[in-house]
Design an enzyme around this catalytic site. Sequence first.
Site, PDB file in Angstrom:
ATOM      1  CE  LYS A  99      81.564  42.023  47.749  1.00 37.89           C
ATOM      2  NZ  LYS A  99      80.911  42.580  46.537  1.00 37.89           N
ATOM      3  N   GLY A 124      76.848  47.509  55.048  1.00 37.02           N
ATOM      4  CA  GLY A 124      75.814  46.973  54.182  1.00 37.02           C
ATOM      5  C   GLY A 124      74.578  46.596  54.968  1.00 37.02           C
ATOM      6  CD  GLU A 175      77.084  52.183  58.590  1.00 42.51           C
ATOM      7  OE1 GLU A 175      75.871  51.986  58.853  1.00 42.51           O
ATOM      8  OE2 GLU A 175      77.487  52.682  57.536  1.00 42.51           O
ATOM      9  CB  CYS A 235      72.965  53.927  56.149  1.00 42.60           C
ATOM     10  SG  CYS A 235      74.528  54.772  56.467  1.00 42.60           S
ATOM     11  CB  THR A 254      74.893  41.061  54.233  1.00 39.90           C
ATOM     12  OG1 THR A 254      73.955  40.992  53.155  1.00 39.90           O
ATOM     13  CG2 THR A 254      76.251  40.592  53.748  1.00 39.90           C
ATOM     14  CD  GLU A 297      68.279  50.038  55.712  1.00 41.08           C
ATOM     15  OE1 GLU A 297      69.046  50.995  55.872  1.00 41.08           O
ATOM     16  OE2 GLU A 297      68.662  48.855  55.708  1.00 41.08           O
TER      17      GLU A 297
END
Length: 481
Positions: free
Chosen positions: A174, A227, A249, A283, A231, A385
């Site tokens: 996805k 992500g 990750e 990231c 989540t 973040e």
Amino acid sequence: MNQLQNYINGQLVAPAAGQYIDNYNPATGEVYSLIPDSDEQDVEQAVQAAQAAFPAWAKTSAEKRGRILMKIADLIDENLERLAEAESVDNGKPLKLARTVDIPRASSNMRFYGTAIQHFASEAHYMDGTEAINYTVRHPHGVAGCISPWNLPLYLFTWKIAPALAAGNCVVAKPSEVTPMTAYLLSEICMEAGLPAGVLNIVHGYGHKVGAAMVAHPKVPVISFTGGTATGRSIAATAAPMFKKLSLELGGKNPNIIFADCDFNKALHTSIHSSFANQGQICLCGSRIFIERPLYEKFRDAFVEKVKTLTVGDPLEDGSKQGAVVSEQHMQKVLSYIELAKQEGGTILTGGHQVQVEGRCAKGWFISPTVIEGLPYNCRTNTEEIFGPVVTLTPFDTEEEVIQYANCTDYGLSATIWTQNLQRAHRVAHQVHSGIIWVNTWLLRDLRTPFGGMKNSGVGREGGFEALNFFTEPQNVCVKL
């Protein structure tokens, strides 16, 4: 208007429910394509196709699997300009960045694992005195679920599917619903490359529908996700009771530590790049810059001067150094953190506002590169973040102090250290709680090395043989001679 389709069992197919999602161009703020609003029906079709294809694909020799991945890499190279423009339009990043980083890295991912699988060796252990030998073999799991983010769409999509396919798994993948275009174009490339039907299946749609269905599916024993940390926590809550193998990750709030004895010009030039590449939507970006006090004012003034020269504009124009952020929602999030920084006592040295770009991008989602000083090291702006073109500058006096600053967040993905003192470089590197440390450089990646974070930045490692180990199950056989 272009209407994307799912890639299931070797064919491009419409979503089962016949529903679609608007796909926006971040630079113009306008809908330019439609993507499938898939659900558990589409995921079920994809899993069934992957299951059916798995026995033959797992028995295919590593050399032949590798050749197909190499063919996909070649086709990515041949379609460089088309894919780069699609990535720029879909994500908002400068075309030059997509052309020189994103698409070439996607090709490298496929090529690396297409060859690496041919060097993936088994182990044997002879038992002295017992006349027995143990040998360990690694088997593919079956159906692997791969969920990738929106910031480096094709780059990170291929980073997951390449090792999974090379190891003999079939994949249900996805891409982000925010940036689906290059994954869709990869579907066409896979068909042209002769990838057998069902080996790779790409299902578009929302995370709470498609991603959740993949994670909860009993026939998908392994999940690789990149992500947000929230989540990732939700995925773990579903997958852990099902005893699924997980690679997560997640987020980062990375320190960039600059000692007074650094190579000033290199540290300055690289810090501009590590702060604002891809509008800060990587990231690994160093969003917290800690500068030793004797160098602080000199570095701050030079840094701000250079940031002011970063041109914000149409991503398709060569002169633009900063493109659009990925969505209006994300733009509002980033702007809210800039307001929070003011409330927490920060001073905006440059930027701090939305940018209006003339012409076709008048309604686009652009933010000026923002530099803030005067904040406590442990405030929300410095520990949460933001994932946008926002960095903070903080002076420090001692090595012990900056290590405390660097480690004060819940994240531990990467860190950068600038010093000419070799002993200090090693000493600080070993005390900073990050999975990846760069010394006197940034984003210099060797695909053979393990990639991943500590603390809330993730679980497991990607890259090199770490990824091939993740996508296989070890089995030990003991033979009495």
